[in-house]
Structures are given as structure tokens and as C-alpha cells.
Write a protein that holds these residues in place. Structure first.
Motif, short mmCIF file in Angstrom:
data_model
loop_
_atom_site.label_atom_id
_atom_site.label_comp_id
_atom_site.label_asym_id
_atom_site.label_seq_id
_atom_site.Cartn_x
_atom_site.Cartn_y
_atom_site.Cartn_z
N ALA A 4 -9.35 -11.67 -76.74
CA ALA A 4 -8.46 -10.51 -76.66
C ALA A 4 -7.03 -11.02 -76.63
CB ALA A 4 -8.74 -9.71 -75.40
N VAL A 5 -6.18 -10.43 -77.44
CA VAL A 5 -4.76 -10.78 -77.47
C VAL A 5 -3.98 -9.57 -76.97
CG1 VAL A 5 -2.79 -11.39 -78.94
CG2 VAL A 5 -5.05 -12.37 -79.41
N ILE A 6 -3.11 -9.80 -75.98
CA ILE A 6 -2.26 -8.75 -75.45
C ILE A 6 -0.82 -9.15 -75.75
CG2 ILE A 6 -1.55 -7.48 -73.39
CD1 ILE A 6 -4.50 -8.75 -72.45
N GLU A 7 -0.23 -8.43 -76.71
CA GLU A 7 1.10 -8.77 -77.23
C GLU A 7 1.80 -7.48 -77.64
OE1 GLU A 7 4.39 -10.04 -78.54
OE2 GLU A 7 3.08 -11.71 -78.01
N GLU A 8 3.05 -7.31 -77.18
CA GLU A 8 3.80 -6.09 -77.51
C GLU A 8 4.29 -6.05 -78.95
OE1 GLU A 8 7.06 -5.79 -74.79
OE2 GLU A 8 5.79 -5.16 -73.13
N GLU A 9 4.72 -7.18 -79.47
CA GLU A 9 5.37 -7.23 -80.78
C GLU A 9 4.35 -7.12 -81.91
OE1 GLU A 9 7.86 -7.14 -83.66
OE2 GLU A 9 8.62 -7.25 -81.61
N PRO A 10 4.42 -6.05 -82.73
CA PRO A 10 3.43 -5.83 -83.79
C PRO A 10 3.32 -6.99 -84.79
CG PRO A 10 4.77 -3.86 -83.50
CD PRO A 10 5.38 -4.93 -82.65
N LEU A 11 4.42 -7.58 -85.20
CA LEU A 11 4.34 -8.68 -86.17
C LEU A 11 3.61 -9.89 -85.60
CD1 LEU A 11 7.89 -8.49 -87.80
CD2 LEU A 11 5.71 -7.73 -88.77
N ILE A 12 3.86 -10.19 -84.34
CA ILE A 12 3.18 -11.33 -83.71
C ILE A 12 1.71 -11.00 -83.50
CG2 ILE A 12 3.09 -12.77 -81.64
CD1 ILE A 12 6.15 -12.50 -81.51
N ARG A 13 1.42 -9.75 -83.10
CA ARG A 13 0.01 -9.32 -82.96
C ARG A 13 -0.74 -9.53 -84.27
NH1 ARG A 13 1.61 -4.31 -80.24
NH2 ARG A 13 1.25 -3.24 -82.19
N ASP A 14 -0.15 -9.06 -85.38
CA ASP A 14 -0.80 -9.19 -86.68
C ASP A 14 -1.01 -10.65 -87.06
OD1 ASP A 14 -0.86 -6.45 -86.89
OD2 ASP A 14 0.83 -6.32 -88.29
N MET A 15 0.02 -11.47 -86.85
CA MET A 15 -0.08 -12.89 -87.20
C MET A 15 -1.18 -13.56 -86.38
SD MET A 15 0.80 -16.19 -86.05
CE MET A 15 1.87 -15.80 -84.70
N ILE A 29 -7.08 -6.82 -80.46
CA ILE A 29 -5.65 -6.85 -80.23
C ILE A 29 -5.23 -5.63 -79.40
CG2 ILE A 29 -3.38 -6.83 -81.35
CD1 ILE A 29 -4.87 -9.37 -81.96
N TYR A 30 -4.37 -5.88 -78.42
CA TYR A 30 -3.83 -4.80 -77.59
C TYR A 30 -2.30 -4.92 -77.56
CZ TYR A 30 -8.61 -4.62 -75.76
OH TYR A 30 -9.97 -4.54 -75.64
N GLY A 31 -1.62 -3.78 -77.59
CA GLY A 31 -0.17 -3.76 -77.47
C GLY A 31 0.28 -3.77 -76.02
N THR A 32 -0.58 -3.31 -75.12
CA THR A 32 -0.31 -3.31 -73.69
C THR A 32 -1.59 -3.73 -72.97
OG1 THR A 32 -0.92 -0.99 -73.45
CG2 THR A 32 1.42 -1.47 -73.83
N MET A 33 -1.47 -4.01 -71.69
CA MET A 33 -2.61 -4.43 -70.90
C MET A 33 -3.58 -3.26 -70.76
SD MET A 33 -3.47 -7.29 -69.20
CE MET A 33 -1.96 -8.11 -68.75
N PRO A 34 -4.80 -3.39 -71.28
CA PRO A 34 -5.78 -2.30 -71.13
C PRO A 34 -6.25 -2.19 -69.69
CG PRO A 34 -6.77 -4.17 -72.23
CD PRO A 34 -5.33 -4.51 -72.01
N GLU A 35 -6.79 -1.03 -69.35
CA GLU A 35 -7.28 -0.82 -67.99
C GLU A 35 -8.62 -1.51 -67.75
OE1 GLU A 35 -7.07 3.11 -66.45
OE2 GLU A 35 -5.15 3.50 -67.44
N LEU A 60 -6.36 -9.59 -63.11
CA LEU A 60 -7.42 -10.01 -64.04
C LEU A 60 -8.13 -11.26 -63.53
CD1 LEU A 60 -5.76 -9.56 -67.53
CD2 LEU A 60 -7.73 -8.32 -66.64
N MET A 61 -7.34 -12.19 -63.03
CA MET A 61 -7.91 -13.44 -62.55
C MET A 61 -8.85 -13.19 -61.37
SD MET A 61 -4.51 -15.82 -62.87
CE MET A 61 -5.22 -17.20 -61.99
N ARG A 62 -8.51 -12.22 -60.53
CA ARG A 62 -9.35 -11.91 -59.38
C ARG A 62 -10.56 -11.06 -59.76
NH1 ARG A 62 -4.29 -10.97 -56.92
NH2 ARG A 62 -4.59 -8.72 -57.17
N GLY A 63 -10.41 -10.18 -60.76
CA GLY A 63 -11.46 -9.22 -61.07
C GLY A 63 -12.43 -9.63 -62.15
#
Length: 126
Positions: A4-15, A29-35, A60-63
Motif C-alpha cells: 500500500a502506498v500512501i502519497e498525496e501527490e498524484p504524479l508521485i502516486r502514479d509513478m 494507492i491512497y491519497g490519504t491515510m485510510p481508516e 498503525l505500528m501499534r494496531g
């Protein structure tokens, strides 16, 4: 690996999506941290320009029992990653071979983890 990739920037997400798939990985791919998260082998996270994602990363590390790799432009995020004992890679200069080699180390680590028994959930095995 299932990544899973969590990245705001669309161009970097696509790359990252295309580069990781070309490297033989299955990628969400996620633009924000999913629940909620599926059972990923690795999370690649950009914690934000000012490290604002580190509280969520800490949760995330704890859960979840999922390795996390920080991918960032910012030196202070690299320093924060060290405090959380997480590996970090700079986005610039971006080197795909370095990213894939680092991901390969996670694959080797996962192979050494105890595998869940049929009556255990994958998180109970951790």
C-alpha cells in the motif's frame, strides 16, 4: 509483495504505482491515510511536509503487524523515522533500484516471520 502506498501527490502516486508493479508487486494507492487496512506486506508512507502523518503511522505500528517504509522529500521526516525506528528513503534523487532493493529486504524479513496457524488471524501471529 502486496504493498500500500500512501502519497498525496498524484504524479508521485502514479509513478510509484507503475514502478512497483513493474517490479512485480501488487499495489494499492491512497491519497490519504485510510481508516482501515487490508493485510498488506508493506506500507510506503509519505508522512507529510511537516511530519503530520507520524501520529497515524504510530497508531498503525501499534494496531497492525505491517512493516512501514517512509518515503519523503524532507530531512526532518527522515529524522522522525529514525526516532520511530523506521527505514526512510529520500524521494529526490529518486532511485528505483534503491527502492526495490529496500523492498526486497522487507520480503526477506517477512519470510522469517512465523506464519499464522489455520485457527489464527494473521495479526495474532505477530
Amino acid at each position: 509483495m502486496y504493498i500500500a502506498v500512501i502519497e498525496e501527490e498524484p504524479l508521485i502516486r502514479d509513478m510509484l504505482h507503475h514502478a512497483l508493479e513493474l517490479g512485480g508487486h501488487r499495489v494499492d494507492i491512497y491519497g490519504t491515510m485510510p481508516e482501515q487496512f487490508r493485510l498488506y506486506d508493506l506500507l510506503i508512507v509519505e508522512p507529510g511536509e511537516f511530519g503530520q502523518g507520524f501520529p497515524a503511522i504510530s497508531q498503525l505500528m501499534r494496531g497492525y503487524c505491517i512493516p512501514i517504509l517512509i518515503l519523503t522529500f524532507y530531512e526532518w521526516n527522515v529524522c522522525m523515522a529514525r526516532e520511530y525506528n523506521l527505514p526512510a528513503i529520500h524521494k529526490m534523487p529518486f532511485r528505483l533500484t534503491h527502492l526495490l532493493r529496500t523492498i526486497g529486504r522487507f520480503s526477506q524479513f517477512k519470510a522469517r516471520l512465523p506464519q499464522p496457524q489455520p485457527h489464527q488471524s494473521p495479526l495474532e501471529a505477530c
